[in-house]
Design a protein around this motif. Structure first.
Motif, short mmCIF file in Angstrom:
data_model
loop_
_atom_site.label_atom_id
_atom_site.label_comp_id
_atom_site.label_asym_id
_atom_site.label_seq_id
_atom_site.Cartn_x
_atom_site.Cartn_y
_atom_site.Cartn_z
N ASP A 214 0.81 -1.22 0.00
CA ASP A 214 0.00 0.00 0.00
C ASP A 214 0.84 1.27 0.00
O ASP A 214 0.30 2.37 -0.13
CB ASP A 214 -0.92 0.02 1.23
N ALA B 14 0.60 3.06 -3.42
CA ALA B 14 -0.68 2.87 -4.10
C ALA B 14 -1.21 4.15 -4.75
O ALA B 14 -1.97 4.09 -5.71
CB ALA B 14 -1.71 2.33 -3.11
N ARG C 209 -3.81 -3.27 6.77
CA ARG C 209 -5.05 -3.88 6.27
C ARG C 209 -5.67 -4.80 7.30
O ARG C 209 -4.98 -5.39 8.13
CB ARG C 209 -4.77 -4.67 4.98
N GLU D 12 3.58 -6.60 4.58
CA GLU D 12 2.25 -6.14 4.98
C GLU D 12 2.16 -5.83 6.47
O GLU D 12 1.22 -5.16 6.91
CB GLU D 12 1.19 -7.17 4.60
N GLY E 200 -6.58 5.27 4.88
CA GLY E 200 -6.39 5.65 3.48
C GLY E 200 -7.71 6.05 2.86
O GLY E 200 -8.60 6.59 3.51
N GLU F 194 -9.40 1.85 -1.63
CA GLU F 194 -8.29 0.89 -1.49
C GLU F 194 -8.73 -0.41 -0.83
O GLU F 194 -8.04 -1.42 -0.95
CB GLU F 194 -7.18 1.50 -0.65
N ARG G 291 -8.88 -1.01 2.44
CA ARG G 291 -8.20 -1.32 3.71
C ARG G 291 -9.17 -1.44 4.87
O ARG G 291 -8.86 -2.09 5.87
CB ARG G 291 -7.15 -0.25 4.02
#
Length: 494
Positions: free
Chosen positions: A212, A215, A243, A259, A402, A406, A408
């Protein structure tokens, strides 16, 4: 059966029988009455025990109290819990301190006037009890996760500062060993601030490995490099949520698992000249009608001077204060709190867990399974979770999660109510996760009108009794005082 026997016995007409019966009536009646007197004495003893327990807890909660003051304090509590209108009256009170065991013992005697036994010359029965409390020897680690959003402005943020300082005062003044007490602070709004001193820390993805990280930029760019190239601005210290489900979990960052790394907060420049975008701070450097291209155009950042808050738009909270045993440090952080931004409770709770954690990013906490350490969290909000939806390519304003597009947050919608519900779900999950780690969770709603939010915060607490609804500044102060009292509570050992 005994009653029938007495009736038959009394019905006999023989002189000897009548005389014997007359002689038996008095002692039988006396012993029956004596049982009543003894029963009242035992009731008085039970009430005396409760009064002495309360007195011992009150004296024990003040570790530096003198013996004379302790005697008076104990007498006051006993009088309140064993009033004169009850059967019996307290005649003797004695308070003793055991410094070796760090214990307080309160002994008391009460006299109960008799009804039937006085016929035998016994006018009172004396009962006694001794209560002992041992001051809690466990260490306490507490984090306060406090709403610092715009709705807290004015007198509300002042009341919050006062109430939070009251809590630190009570806890530190009643801690015989301040090294066994540590308090942290997590102010939150739409995101949290871990402190700008952590710029490019290994756990903040300095090499842009998290998927991300880039992104919002085409071609891909490292956010840290963009901050460096922008003029007149720098990273203020805010971070973004990982996430789902990592957003709420205390999974240690690991460069081998990108991540798990945290992202530095960077709100992209949104397309210029469109009313349904909230944060345009640079020229898009293109005439393209493709809004996504205008927004993600990396070239517009290089060497530019953004206006307004730029990439720090939405980064309003003061920095997190890790666990500390220095009262001045935590009080200064409380005094520095401000009110700005929107409400994102789950990101606050998740960082509350991380402040109590022994692993990175913050490592001051004891292990969660340490039996010698009590871990507690106080969560306060004055309103509902908020994430503004937008009828544009992003579906929302930028936040700690975000853009909604996206994914998330786990939903894709521009509905304000749906986004609020999604944050509520993450709040419930974050609270459940905290409780699973053995954290004692207290929750406070401050002048909250939403029944849904009040129910959510009540369910967030470890037990409904640890939830406090505060409709006024005075009630807020009372809530913090009650929580501080509970955290310093002592256990009865006998």
């Amino acid at each position: 059966m005994f009653g029938a026997f007495v009736k038959r016995f009394a019905a006999r007409t023989g002189g000897n029988v009548a005389m014997v019966f007359a002689l038996m009536v008095f002692p039988v009646t006396l012993f029956s009455g004596a049982a009543v007197d003894f029963h009242q004495a035992m009731n008085a003893r039970a009430r005396l025990a409760e009064a002495l327990d309360a007195a011992a807890l009150a004296v024990g909660a003040s570790p530096y109290i003198s013996e004379d003051t302790a005697e008076q304090l104990a007498a006051d509590f006993i009088a309140a819990n064993f009033p004169d209108r009850t059967i019996g009256h307290v005649e003797t009170i004695h308070v003793a301190f055991d410094t070796a065991a760090d214990a307080v013992r309160v002994y008391g005697e009460a006299a109960v006037e008799t009804g039937f036994l006085r016929l035998m010359g016994i006018e009172t029965l004396t009962v006694d009890w001794e209560s002992e409390v041992i001051r809690a020897r466990q260490s306490l680690e507490l984090v306060m996760v406090l709403d610092n959003t715009g709705s807290m402005s004015g007198s509300k943020i002042t009341a919050l500062r006062d109430a939070a300082r009251l809590m630190t005062s009570i806890l530190f003044e009643n801690a015989a060993d301040s090294d066994r007490l540590a308090i942290g602070l997590v102010p939150f709004s739409s995101t949290v601030n871990v402190g700008s001193e952590h710029a490019r820390a290994w756990w903040l993805d300095p090499d842009a490995r998290n998927p991300d990280h880039a992104a919002h930029f085409a071609p891909a760019a490292n956010r840290w490099d963009l901050f460096d190239t922008l003029q007149g601005t720098s990273w203020r210290g805010c971070v973004e949520a990982r996430r789902v489900p990592l957003d709420i979990e205390d999974v240690e960052p690991d460069p081998a698992d990108p991540e798990t790394l945290f992202l530095p907060y960077f709100a992209p420049d949104e397309p210029s000249g469109y009313s349904n975008f909230a944060n345009s701070y640079l020229s898009d450097q293109t005439s393209s009608s493709n809004l996504l291209y205008r927004q993600t155009n990396t070239a517009k950042y290089w060497g530019r001077d953004p206006y307004g808050d730029g990439p720090n738009w939405g980064c309003t909270a003061r920095p997190i204060t890790p666990l500390t045993s220095r009262r001045s440090t935590i009080d200064s952080a409380i005094n520095a709190m401000i009110a700005s931004g929107t409400t994102n409770i789950p990101i606050g709770v998740s960082w509350g867990v991380r402040v109590l954690s022994p692993q990175a990013p913050f490592t001051e906490g004891a292990p969660f399974n340490d039996r010698e350490t009590i871990k507690a969290m106080v969560i306060l909000t004055d309103g509902e979770n908020v994430l503004n939806g937008r009828s544009n390519i992003n579906y929302s304003d930028y936040s700690g999660y975000g853009y909604v597009r996206e994914g998330r947050l786990g939903v894709t919608t521009s509905s304000d109510s749906a986004l609020s519900n999604a944050l509520d779900e993450r709040t419930a999950a974050a609270c459940a996760y905290a409780r699973q780690q053995g954290i004692r969770v207290y929750t406070i709603t401050f002048q909250v009108s939403s029944a849904t939010t009040r129910d959510m915060m009540r369910d967030c607490a470890t037990h409904p009794s640890l939830y406090f609804d505060s409709p006024s500044n005075e009630a807020l102060r009372d809530a913090f005082e009650l929580i501080a009292g509970d955290l310093t509570n002592l256990r009865l050992s006998q």
